[in-house]
Design a protein around this motif. Structure first.
Motif, PDB file in Angstrom:
ATOM      1  N   LEU A 248       0.820  -1.207   0.000  1.00 48.87           N
ATOM      2  CA  LEU A 248       0.000   0.000   0.000  1.00 48.87           C
ATOM      3  C   LEU A 248       0.855   1.258   0.000  1.00 48.87           C
ATOM      4  CD1 LEU A 248      -3.090  -0.634   2.314  1.00 48.87           C
ATOM      5  CD2 LEU A 248      -3.093   0.060  -0.080  1.00 48.87           C
ATOM      6  N   ALA A 249       1.938   1.244   0.795  1.00 47.93           N
ATOM      7  CA  ALA A 249       2.832   2.405   0.828  1.00 47.93           C
ATOM      8  C   ALA A 249       3.462   2.633  -0.541  1.00 47.93           C
ATOM      9  CB  ALA A 249       3.906   2.206   1.888  1.00 47.93           C
ATOM     10  N   ALA A 250       3.845   1.546  -1.219  1.00 48.51           N
ATOM     11  CA  ALA A 250       4.424   1.669  -2.555  1.00 48.51           C
ATOM     12  C   ALA A 250       3.398   2.205  -3.545  1.00 48.51           C
ATOM     13  CB  ALA A 250       4.962   0.322  -3.017  1.00 48.51           C
ATOM     14  N   ALA A 251       2.162   1.729  -3.440  1.00 43.74           N
ATOM     15  CA  ALA A 251       1.119   2.179  -4.357  1.00 43.74           C
ATOM     16  C   ALA A 251       0.808   3.659  -4.165  1.00 43.74           C
ATOM     17  CB  ALA A 251      -0.146   1.347  -4.164  1.00 43.74           C
ATOM     18  N   ARG A 252       0.908   4.144  -2.947  1.00 43.35           N
ATOM     19  CA  ARG A 252       0.641   5.569  -2.696  1.00 43.35           C
ATOM     20  C   ARG A 252       1.644   6.461  -3.427  1.00 43.35           C
ATOM     21  NH1 ARG A 252       0.041   3.634   2.784  1.00 43.35           N
ATOM     22  NH2 ARG A 252      -2.172   3.340   3.258  1.00 43.35           N
ATOM     23  N   VAL A 253       2.855   5.951  -3.647  1.00 45.18           N
ATOM     24  CA  VAL A 253       3.880   6.735  -4.335  1.00 45.18           C
ATOM     25  C   VAL A 253       3.460   7.062  -5.765  1.00 45.18           C
ATOM     26  CG1 VAL A 253       6.258   6.687  -5.198  1.00 45.18           C
ATOM     27  CG2 VAL A 253       5.750   5.821  -2.902  1.00 45.18           C
ATOM     28  N   VAL A 254       2.809   6.119  -6.441  1.00 43.75           N
ATOM     29  CA  VAL A 254       2.450   6.301  -7.851  1.00 43.75           C
ATOM     30  C   VAL A 254       0.966   6.539  -8.057  1.00 43.75           C
ATOM     31  CG1 VAL A 254       4.403   4.896  -8.616  1.00 43.75           C
ATOM     32  CG2 VAL A 254       2.198   3.801  -8.194  1.00 43.75           C
ATOM     33  N   CYS A 255       0.187   6.500  -6.988  1.00 44.67           N
ATOM     34  CA  CYS A 255      -1.274   6.553  -7.118  1.00 44.67           C
ATOM     35  C   CYS A 255      -1.743   7.805  -7.846  1.00 44.67           C
ATOM     36  CB  CYS A 255      -1.905   6.475  -5.729  1.00 44.67           C
ATOM     37  SG  CYS A 255      -3.708   6.512  -5.740  1.00 44.67           S
ATOM     38  N   GLY A 256      -1.126   8.952  -7.572  1.00 42.12           N
ATOM     39  CA  GLY A 256      -1.562  10.198  -8.168  1.00 42.12           C
ATOM     40  C   GLY A 256      -1.351  10.285  -9.667  1.00 42.12           C
ATOM     41  N   LEU A 257      -0.614   9.342 -10.245  1.00 46.65           N
ATOM     42  CA  LEU A 257      -0.335   9.353 -11.681  1.00 46.65           C
ATOM     43  C   LEU A 257      -1.356   8.548 -12.475  1.00 46.65           C
ATOM     44  CD1 LEU A 257       3.532   8.941 -11.442  1.00 46.65           C
ATOM     45  CD2 LEU A 257       2.245  11.037 -11.788  1.00 46.65           C
ATOM     46  N   PHE A 258      -2.270   7.872 -11.780  1.00 45.52           N
ATOM     47  CA  PHE A 258      -3.328   7.127 -12.453  1.00 45.52           C
ATOM     48  C   PHE A 258      -4.493   8.059 -12.770  1.00 45.52           C
ATOM     49  CE2 PHE A 258      -0.913   3.734 -10.617  1.00 45.52           C
ATOM     50  CZ  PHE A 258      -1.154   2.623 -11.410  1.00 45.52           C
ATOM     51  N   GLY A 259      -5.376   7.595 -13.625  1.00 45.50           N
ATOM     52  CA  GLY A 259      -6.573   8.352 -13.939  1.00 45.50           C
ATOM     53  C   GLY A 259      -7.595   8.239 -12.827  1.00 45.50           C
ATOM     54  N   ASP A 260      -8.775   8.811 -13.073  1.00 46.67           N
ATOM     55  CA  ASP A 260      -9.856   8.725 -12.087  1.00 46.67           C
ATOM     56  C   ASP A 260     -10.290   7.275 -11.918  1.00 46.67           C
ATOM     57  OD1 ASP A 260      -9.763  11.478 -11.918  1.00 46.67           O
ATOM     58  OD2 ASP A 260     -11.345  11.769 -13.418  1.00 46.67           O
ATOM     59  N   GLY A 261     -10.878   6.995 -10.764  1.00 44.55           N
ATOM     60  CA  GLY A 261     -11.340   5.641 -10.510  1.00 44.55           C
ATOM     61  C   GLY A 261     -10.458   4.927  -9.513  1.00 44.55           C
ATOM     62  N   PRO A 262     -10.824   3.692  -9.179  1.00 45.36           N
ATOM     63  CA  PRO A 262     -10.073   2.956  -8.166  1.00 45.36           C
ATOM     64  C   PRO A 262      -8.655   2.619  -8.617  1.00 45.36           C
ATOM     65  CG  PRO A 262     -11.683   1.526  -9.230  1.00 45.36           C
ATOM     66  CD  PRO A 262     -11.952   2.919  -9.714  1.00 45.36           C
ATOM     67  N   VAL A 263      -7.759   2.556  -7.641  1.00 44.66           N
ATOM     68  CA  VAL A 263      -6.388   2.091  -7.856  1.00 44.66           C
ATOM     69  C   VAL A 263      -6.154   0.979  -6.853  1.00 44.66           C
ATOM     70  CG1 VAL A 263      -3.937   2.664  -7.732  1.00 44.66           C
ATOM     71  CG2 VAL A 263      -5.561   4.322  -8.667  1.00 44.66           C
ATOM     72  N   VAL A 264      -5.797  -0.202  -7.338  1.00 45.99           N
ATOM     73  CA  VAL A 264      -5.637  -1.360  -6.456  1.00 45.99           C
ATOM     74  C   VAL A 264      -4.217  -1.900  -6.560  1.00 45.99           C
ATOM     75  CG1 VAL A 264      -8.071  -1.971  -6.663  1.00 45.99           C
ATOM     76  CG2 VAL A 264      -6.424  -3.002  -8.217  1.00 45.99           C
ATOM     77  N   VAL A 265      -3.755  -2.507  -5.486  1.00 50.17           N
ATOM     78  CA  VAL A 265      -2.422  -3.102  -5.461  1.00 50.17           C
ATOM     79  C   VAL A 265      -2.532  -4.542  -4.983  1.00 50.17           C
ATOM     80  CG1 VAL A 265      -2.004  -2.147  -3.149  1.00 50.17           C
ATOM     81  CG2 VAL A 265      -0.077  -2.921  -4.537  1.00 50.17           C
ATOM     82  N   GLY A 266      -1.842  -5.435  -5.688  1.00 53.33           N
ATOM     83  CA  GLY A 266      -1.848  -6.834  -5.304  1.00 53.33           C
ATOM     84  C   GLY A 266      -0.870  -7.105  -4.179  1.00 53.33           C
ATOM     85  N   PRO A 267      -0.851  -8.310  -3.654  1.00 58.97           N
ATOM     86  CA  PRO A 267       0.069  -8.641  -2.567  1.00 58.97           C
ATOM     87  C   PRO A 267       1.523  -8.595  -3.023  1.00 58.97           C
ATOM     88  CG  PRO A 267      -0.995 -10.617  -3.409  1.00 58.97           C
ATOM     89  CD  PRO A 267      -1.676  -9.458  -4.062  1.00 58.97           C
TER      90      PRO A 267
END
Length: 413
Positions: A248-267
């Protein structure tokens, strides 16, 4: 002719070009000798690469004689420079651009021009010296532009190849094709093959080009100490992150670069060869994410297990049964019945106690045991929903001897 003239007297051009042509070998040898002394990187090249550099220098000097004999018309330098790129650099293999960088090539050109200027006094009549020196400068400018063109084309070609290779690597991860070929291809893209890999999925942003998004993802990931591979599949942006400790911490680093809608990260998985496990979970979670509109962004695929199970994900169903339902049932059934009664009573410990014929404090104690056993708190609505889905799936699943109890004591075969 005057000193300010840009070109030699026409009748002198052939003689000057002939003198320079006869001296091209000596000038090239002088240039190579100075490179050995003044350019440390040149001494470190292999004999084959140094010979290619020598051919480039000779081609450049021969090109200058052609310039003197037939200079391009004013305004035609650009098209002439395009031909010059092939004339000067065409003798060397394309791979040489990967051996000698742009700055080193600029140093090479600068030194070669300096050698020509240093020897031109003895090759050119004094009256033509100013014009020939001006011609050398003009020619050097065109060679510099030709050099930039060569490296720009090499970079463009390399970028296109890298983009195709990166898309292939990401596609292999999504298709569960993890093998040595996958690792070698990723290494060619700069992947450090570190442990801790997670796949992040979301929508492609509409306001930016894919190239810009990929570059930005790699930049922010690199600043956070991670590797990143990117690809766009339709409207879905796929980011594979390496060197991850907390998904989750890693996904937060790049999350803002995605488009609108959900952003999910696998294990987080052990390596790129196991990244398909993360990709599979993330893909299932992204499809199921609309079922939880209030989900945080980014959200872990594990937090979407109920929605994934309802959407038909067999892996999610098994995890809820094995990791939630069966541990509750293994507690001689008391925790499973307590959770069921508590949820059926709308979250009232008193009503659950009456249904179970126990004191409300006993219900509270058992609910705390549930938290310790499953990590899910029945008093939290979202986690109570997960428990409810696990109970339904568990009751529908085949019963096994080791985990099924009747009443408080008796096992069923």
């Amino acid at each position: 002719m005057t000193a300010s003239s840009d070109e030699p007297v026409p009748e002198h051009r052939a003689g000057i070009a002939s003198a320079l042509s006869r001296s091209s070998g000596a000038l090239s040898t002088a240039a190579m000798s100075r490179m050995e002394i003044e350019l440390p990187w040149f001494r470190e090249l292999s004999a084959e690469d140094r010979s290619w550099v020598g051919l480039i220098v000779q081609a450049g000097i021969r090109g200058f004689t052609g310039w003197l004999l037939s200079p391009p018309a004013t305004g035609a330098e650009g098209s002439w420079g395009h031909a010059l790129a092939g004339q000067v650099f065409g003798a060397a293999p394309r791979e040489l651009a990967g051996v000698i960088n742009l700055q080193q090539t600029v140093d090479l050109i600068r030194l070669s021009i300096d050698v020509v200027e240093s020897n031109i006094d003895r090759l050119v009549p004094p009256g033509d010296l100013p014009a020939v020196r001006a011609a050398v400068m003009r020619y050097a400018r065109e060679v510099a532009f030709a050099t930039a063109e060569v490296y720009a084309r090499a970079a463009e070609s390399r970028g296109a190849w890298d983009a195709r290779l990166e898309a292939l690597v990401v596609d292999s991860v999504l298709r569960s094709e993890g093998d040595e070929t996958l690792l070698s291809r990723a290494s060619a893209l700069g992947w450090a093959a570190r442990d801790g890999v997670a796949v992040v999925l979301g929508d492609v942003p509409s306001a930016r080009t894919e190239t810009d998004v990929f570059e930005e993802v790699r930049r922010v990931a690199r600043e956070a100490g991670m590797d990143a591979l990117c690809a766009a599949q339709g409207e879905r942006l796929v980011v594979v992150l390496g060197g991850v400790d907390d998904g989750l911490a890693a996904a937060r680093v790049v999350c803002g670069l995605f488009g609108d809608g959900p952003v999910v990260v696998g294990p987080v998985t052990s390596g790129l060869d196991r990244a398909h496990v993360s990709a599979r979970a993330a893909g299932s979670a992204l499809r199921a994410a609309p079922g939880w509109p209030q989900a945080p962004r980014p959200v872990s695929s594990d937090d979407l297990l109920p929605e994934r199970a309802l959407a038909g994900d067999g892996h999610a169903r098994r995890r809820l049964v094995e990791e939630v339902y069966r541990p509750l049932l293994a507690s001689r059934g008391t925790l499973e019945s307590t959770v069921s009664a508590y949820l059926a009573a709308g979250g009232s410990t008193e009503a659950a106690g009456r249904a179970l014929f126990v004191h409300p404090n006993t219900v509270r104690y058992r609910l705390r045991q549930v938290v310790g056993l499953t990590g899910l708190d029945p008093t939290v609505p979202r986690e109570g929903f997960t428990l409810q889905i696990a109970l339904v799936l568990g009751r529908q699943s085949p019963r096994t001897e080791s985990s099924t109890f009747v009443g408080n004591d008796q096992k069923t075969p």
